[in-house]
Design an enzyme around this catalytic site. Structure first.
Site, mmCIF file in Angstrom:
data_model
loop_
_atom_site.group_PDB
_atom_site.id
_atom_site.type_symbol
_atom_site.label_atom_id
_atom_site.label_comp_id
_atom_site.label_asym_id
_atom_site.label_seq_id
_atom_site.Cartn_x
_atom_site.Cartn_y
_atom_site.Cartn_z
ATOM 1 N N CYS A 320 0.672 -0.821 -0.193
ATOM 2 C CA CYS A 320 0.181 0.112 -0.034
ATOM 3 C C CYS A 320 0.787 1.086 -0.399
ATOM 4 C CB CYS A 320 -1.040 -0.335 1.367
ATOM 5 S SG CYS A 320 -2.104 1.281 1.599
ATOM 6 N N HIS A 367 -8.550 -4.028 -2.545
ATOM 7 C CA HIS A 367 -7.781 -3.428 -1.660
ATOM 8 C C HIS A 367 -7.817 -2.092 -1.449
ATOM 9 C CE1 HIS A 367 -3.868 -2.036 -0.307
ATOM 10 N NE2 HIS A 367 -3.969 -0.905 -0.625
ATOM 11 N N GLU A 368 -8.766 -1.919 -2.790
ATOM 12 C CA GLU A 368 -9.242 -0.019 -2.490
ATOM 13 C C GLU A 368 -10.344 -0.158 -2.059
ATOM 14 O OE1 GLU A 368 -6.795 1.853 -3.198
ATOM 15 O OE2 GLU A 368 -5.693 0.405 -4.559
HETATM 16 ZN ZN ZN Z 1 -3.688 1.028 -0.299
#
Ligand code: ZN
Ligand code: ZN
Length: 382
Positions: A320, A367-368
């Site tokens: 990230c 993830h987003e």
């Molecule tokens: Zn991230």
């Protein structure tokens, strides 16, 4: 005969005396029905063919005038007539459904509404209007206001039916029942006379002043700062639940946010970014479509996972932009069904796959979208 002449003479004298006295009284009358010289100077700043300029509720001085309670006017009256004609020119020029004198800087009880309930939809002036009765039933309208040019429509409840007492421009008193949309126009305009304006924060999706300040602080060619979990204040924002945006291709703030997010992403080797990572708790994400030819970056508004595969995988190499220097193995769904909006308001549904090292699009979306719910990839490490 002599007596008659004297009587007649006295009558003439007293009549002219009365007339003079009446004239002399005029200047000392302090009646709010008369226009002040300041008001007259605005009204007569142009002839009847020249429209007025609207005040802007986002300017403190204009807002002060808009929030003042208006006073009644006298009809028939030449100044009122001039004011009315210029207001009529203004409403027609902007093709509005209503106009109230305070909106152009005159705190007087004059409104013009588009009579959608009448043939030809004429514009009608209502002088000193008062709502005397109304229905209990209301309808929600999405209203905009000429004094709030950059705002989203606010959802406002308006009475379905009203009784309005008002004067015509000729000074004739009327009582009328007005219904549906036209009633909502009258209610909007009358709210202005009481010093009210459309609530600017009524729309729960409207950007807050703080969000606008932060997004618009720099031009859209400048990247926004990426928040880091190592900064305490940043980590609080990264852990917050985000809310939707209102898709609108004309929304400069939203468009600037999208562009500045992309600029932030471009400065990295990342494959996706979520708005909370630039300090805005809104449901906006950029995703590199590894599953599409040319692998373009695409932006999604209000994305949601609505379906998940039964199969999960362990994705090796999640990382990230907000947690530098750390990668990990995360549990992810092999495929997901997503829904999202495009900037123009188009709503889309899509199934996204891809969990391999060359195409892990499904993982990027997961993830987003996690970011929008305050979830970080480190929470999913196994
Ligand atoms: Zn991230
Ligand atoms: Zn208005």
């Amino acid at each position: 005969m002599k007596f008659f002449c004297v009587a007649f003479f006295i009558l003439i004298i007293s009549f002219s005396f009365y007339h003079c006295k009446k004239e002399n009284e005029l200047p000392i009358v302090k009646d709010s029905l008369f226009f002040t010289s300041n008001e007259a100077s605005i009204i007569f700043s142009g002839d009847t063919t020249q429209p007025f300029t609207f005040l802007n509720a986002s300017l403190p001085n204009d807002l002060q005038i808009l929030q003042k309670k208006s006073k009644n006017v006298k009809v028939p009256n030449d100044t009122t007539l001039h004011l009315y004609r210029r207001m009529l020119k203004t409403i027609k020029q902007h093709n509005l459904t209503s106009i109230a004198a305070p909106e152009i800087g005159i705190n007087r009880n004059i409104i013009i509404v588009k009579r959608k309930d009448k043939t030809g939809e004429p514009f009608e002036v209502l002088i000193n209007p008062v709502i005397t009765q109304h229905s209990n039933a209301t309808t929600i309208y999405n209203e905009t206001c000429a004094t709030l040019p950059n705002n989203y429509p606010a959802s406002i409840a308006r009475y379905n039916l009203i009784f309005v007492e008002y004067y015509t421009i000729e000074g004739k008193k009327q009582v009328e029942m007005i219904e549906t949309e036209t009633a909502s126009y009258v209610q909007h305009a009358i709210t202005h006379l009481g010093g009210g304006i459309l609530p600017t924060t009524q729309d729960p999706l409207a950007f807050t002043g703080q969000e606008i300040d932060s997004i618009m602080a720099k031009p859209d060619s400048i990247a926004m700062r990426i928040l880091l979990t190592t900064n305490y204040q940043d980590s609080l924002i990264l852990r917050k639940q985000s809310i939707n945006v209102r898709p609108d291709s004309n929304d400069i703030v939203l468009k600037t946010l999208i562009k500045r997010m992309k600029k932030a992403l471009d400065a990295t080797s990342g494959v996706g970014i979520a708005a909370p990572q630039v300090g805005i708790n809104r449901n906006v994400i950029w995703v590199k479509r590894l599953d599409r030819p040319g692998q373009p970056f695409e932006v999604y508004l209000n994305p949601k996972i609505v379906m998940t595969s039964q199969n999960t995988i362990l994705f090796n190499g999640d990382g990230c932009l907000s947690i530098p220097g750390i990668t990990g193995r995360t549990r992810r769904f092999s495929a997901i069904g997503i829904e999202y909006d495009l900037l123009d308001g188009t709503h889309k549904t899509e199934v996204v796959q891809g969990t391999t090292m060359s195409n892990f699009t499904s993982v990027i979306f997961q993830h987003e979208i996690d970011h929008l719910n305050g979830i970080l990839f480190i929470d999913r490490i196994e």
